[in-house]
Design an enzyme around this catalytic site. Structure first.
Site, PDB file in Angstrom:
ATOM      1  N   TYR A  35       0.857  -1.189   0.000  1.00  0.00           N
ATOM      2  CA  TYR A  35       0.000   0.000   0.000  1.00  0.00           C
ATOM      3  C   TYR A  35       0.893   1.239   0.000  1.00  0.00           C
ATOM      4  CZ  TYR A  35      -4.081   2.842   1.425  1.00  0.00           C
ATOM      5  OH  TYR A  35      -5.102   3.767   1.498  1.00  0.00           O
ATOM      6  N   SER A  36       1.718   1.330  -1.030  1.00  0.00           N
ATOM      7  CA  SER A  36       2.680   2.416  -1.191  1.00  0.00           C
ATOM      8  C   SER A  36       3.037   2.475  -2.666  1.00  0.00           C
ATOM      9  CB  SER A  36       3.935   2.157  -0.346  1.00  0.00           C
ATOM     10  OG  SER A  36       4.500   0.889  -0.651  1.00  0.00           O
ATOM     11  N   CYS A  90      -5.239  12.357  -4.601  1.00  0.00           N
ATOM     12  CA  CYS A  90      -3.800  12.065  -4.512  1.00  0.00           C
ATOM     13  C   CYS A  90      -3.179  11.918  -5.898  1.00  0.00           C
ATOM     14  CB  CYS A  90      -3.574  10.799  -3.688  1.00  0.00           C
ATOM     15  SG  CYS A  90      -4.047  10.951  -1.949  1.00  0.00           S
ATOM     16  N   GLN A 108      -3.576  -5.609  10.130  1.00  0.00           N
ATOM     17  CA  GLN A 108      -2.397  -5.879   9.316  1.00  0.00           C
ATOM     18  C   GLN A 108      -1.556  -6.998   9.920  1.00  0.00           C
ATOM     19  OE1 GLN A 108      -0.422  -2.032   8.860  1.00  0.00           O
ATOM     20  NE2 GLN A 108      -1.322  -1.810   6.833  1.00  0.00           N
ATOM     21  N   THR A 123       4.268  -3.451  13.463  1.00  0.00           N
ATOM     22  CA  THR A 123       3.109  -2.637  13.123  1.00  0.00           C
ATOM     23  C   THR A 123       2.280  -2.465  14.381  1.00  0.00           C
ATOM     24  OG1 THR A 123       1.116  -2.472  11.740  1.00  0.00           O
ATOM     25  CG2 THR A 123       1.736  -4.673  12.467  1.00  0.00           C
ATOM     26  N   GLY A 168       2.965  -3.041   7.287  1.00  0.00           N
ATOM     27  CA  GLY A 168       1.931  -3.187   6.275  1.00  0.00           C
ATOM     28  C   GLY A 168       1.332  -4.571   6.402  1.00  0.00           C
ATOM     29  N   ILE A 202      10.204  -0.649  10.099  1.00  0.00           N
ATOM     30  CA  ILE A 202       9.229   0.145  10.843  1.00  0.00           C
ATOM     31  C   ILE A 202       8.002   0.315   9.966  1.00  0.00           C
ATOM     32  CG2 ILE A 202       8.761   2.385  11.891  1.00  0.00           C
ATOM     33  CD1 ILE A 202      11.700   2.664  12.520  1.00  0.00           C
ATOM     34  N   GLY A 203       6.939  -0.385  10.305  1.00  0.00           N
ATOM     35  CA  GLY A 203       5.713  -0.344   9.519  1.00  0.00           C
ATOM     36  C   GLY A 203       5.589  -1.568   8.626  1.00  0.00           C
TER      37      GLY A 203
END
Length: 426
Positions: free
Chosen positions: A167-168, A395, A233, A228, A208, A205-206
């Protein structure tokens, strides 16, 4: 055609406006008449108008049609500015044949957009800033803010993300390639920049939904510790790791990044920095530095805003902060490097992949809008659908016009003597 010149009527018209709505409508028409490089057709119960002026180069002129179905749109715009207009879209008060073009028009005419946030809209802005201040990313606040978006339901995100569940921004080599190939390239680019291999110990870090950890472990043999604070997630990532048989190479944590310890060869953080809150930028980079061995490297993928607009953006609340990512902010490159510079981290390389995000968002929106029956079957109402349609278009338009960007920051600790791999950009 001159601004405000009547055009032939050929669409549905909304309900009649009262005296207040007509006054507010007149103000909006006066503003839109000054548009540059654009032509907007506006249809409502009062008439059918064309507004704006084309660019000298016809190919640069953007076009769209707005249909105002309820004069309450004008009140919403006057009360809450651009956020009020977005909320009116969510409520079905107006429609547009090309939302991305509309966003691009407003970005190109940002001075006019700023005018829409003045007057009575300032009061709404003050109230929203107060609301946003209450969403500060303390440890408890971060969990609530993350849950508000990422815990909407894994089934929803599976409808429009590719199988990697990234999701990036992907990284496209050409416009017509698949999202799957572009996401693979992005993940591979990160791993190669960090020179990952079987001996590499990486902290992420993160998490997802585990896309990076799975890629690094499967294709490079790296050992990844990833964290997370989203329970949804974490649950799906855990299942995916077990199904891939990589439980021995991936440690999944349900922990705030500020609680991490240990030291690693490499650190990865993919579009998580936007969720920390600008008040914690120094805290974040201090933690990044502390988690790296003296010879370690970090790759941070971040959405960015133009440096000269950073402070203004911190002091305002837009549609994204209000309805999509509570507690969020968009850093500028200079803000991130300033915070990194207060540690011993050094910038080795910066790569801008912003144009790829516009393509990524276009594909996400195509997939999302193509499965609305399934979205509704999951229990999401039409107002939510319109909100997400607006979010993805909002966006995409920003990335096309380069008012927002996306970068890979490759940072090193002072002991790093390796020559990091860099892509061939020729």
């Amino acid at each position: 055609m001159d601004a405000a010149e009547p055009a032939q009527e050929d669409g549905k018209r909304g309900s009649p406006a009262g005296s207040l709505e007509r006054l507010l409508r007149r103000r909006l028409l006066d503003t839109l008449a000054a548009l540059r490089d654009a032509e907007i057709r506006l249809i409502d119960a009062e008439g059918d108008l064309r507004l704006g002026a084309p660019a000298a180069d016809p190919a640069r002129t953007l076009h769209c049609t707005l249909r105002i179905d309820d004069p309450g749109f004008y009140r919403a715009l006057a009360t809450n500015g651009s956020v009020g207009a977005a909320e009116a879209y969510m409520d079905g008060l107006w429609h547009c044949d090309d939302l991305v073009a509309l966003v691009r028009i407003l970005v190109r005419n940002r001075d006019l957009l700023d005018a829409m946030e003045s007057g009575t809209a300032r009061l709404g802005g003050l109230l929203m800033r107060g609301w946003h201040a209450l969403r500060r990313n303390t440890r408890g606040g971060s969990r609530r803010n993350i849950a508000a978006h990422y815990d909407l339901g894994n089934e929803l995100f599976e409808l429009f993300l590719d199988p990697s569940m990234m999701y990036s921004s992907a990284l496209y080599a050409r416009e017509d390639e698949s999202l799957e190939d572009a996401q693979f390239r992005k993940l591979d680019r990160i791993c190669r920049k960090l020179q990952l291999g079987p001996q590499s110990r990486v902290v992420e870090i993160g998490t997802g939904w585990g896309g990076f950890a799975l890629h690094a472990a499967k294709h490079y043999g790296a050992h990844v510790t990833t964290t997370t604070i989203s329970r949804e997630q974490h649950s799906l990532a855990e299942r995916r790791v077990q199904e891939a048989g990589l439980g021995d190479r991936i440690d999944l944590l349900l922990r705030d990044y500020r609680e991490l310890d240990g030291q690693y060869d490499a650190l990865v953080s993919i579009e998580m920095i936007e969720a920390i809150g600008h008040q914690y930028l120094d805290t974040y980079f201090a933690k990044v530095a502390s988690l790296l061995k003296p010879e370690g490297m970090a790759l941070i993928q971040a959405i960015t805003i133009e440096d000269h607009r950073y402070q203004q953006a911190l002091e305002s609340v837009d549609f994204i902060k209000r309805h999509i990512f509570p507690g969020s902010f968009i850093p500028s490159v200079s803000a991130m490097l300033g915070a990194a510079g207060r540690t011993d981290l050094r910038l080795f390389n910066l790569e801008d992949i912003g144009p790829s995000y516009a393509l990524t968002l276009r594909e996400w929106r195509r997939r999302f809008m193509g499965q609305l029956d399934r979205v509704r079957a999951l229990g999401y109402p039409d107002r939510f659908i319109r909100m997400w349609e607006f979010y993805l278009a909002y966006c995409e338009g920003g990335f096309i016009e380069r008012s927002i960007g996306n970068v890979h920051l490759l940072l090193t600790r002072p002991g790093c003597r390796r020559e990091p791999w860099l892509p061939d950009l020729s």
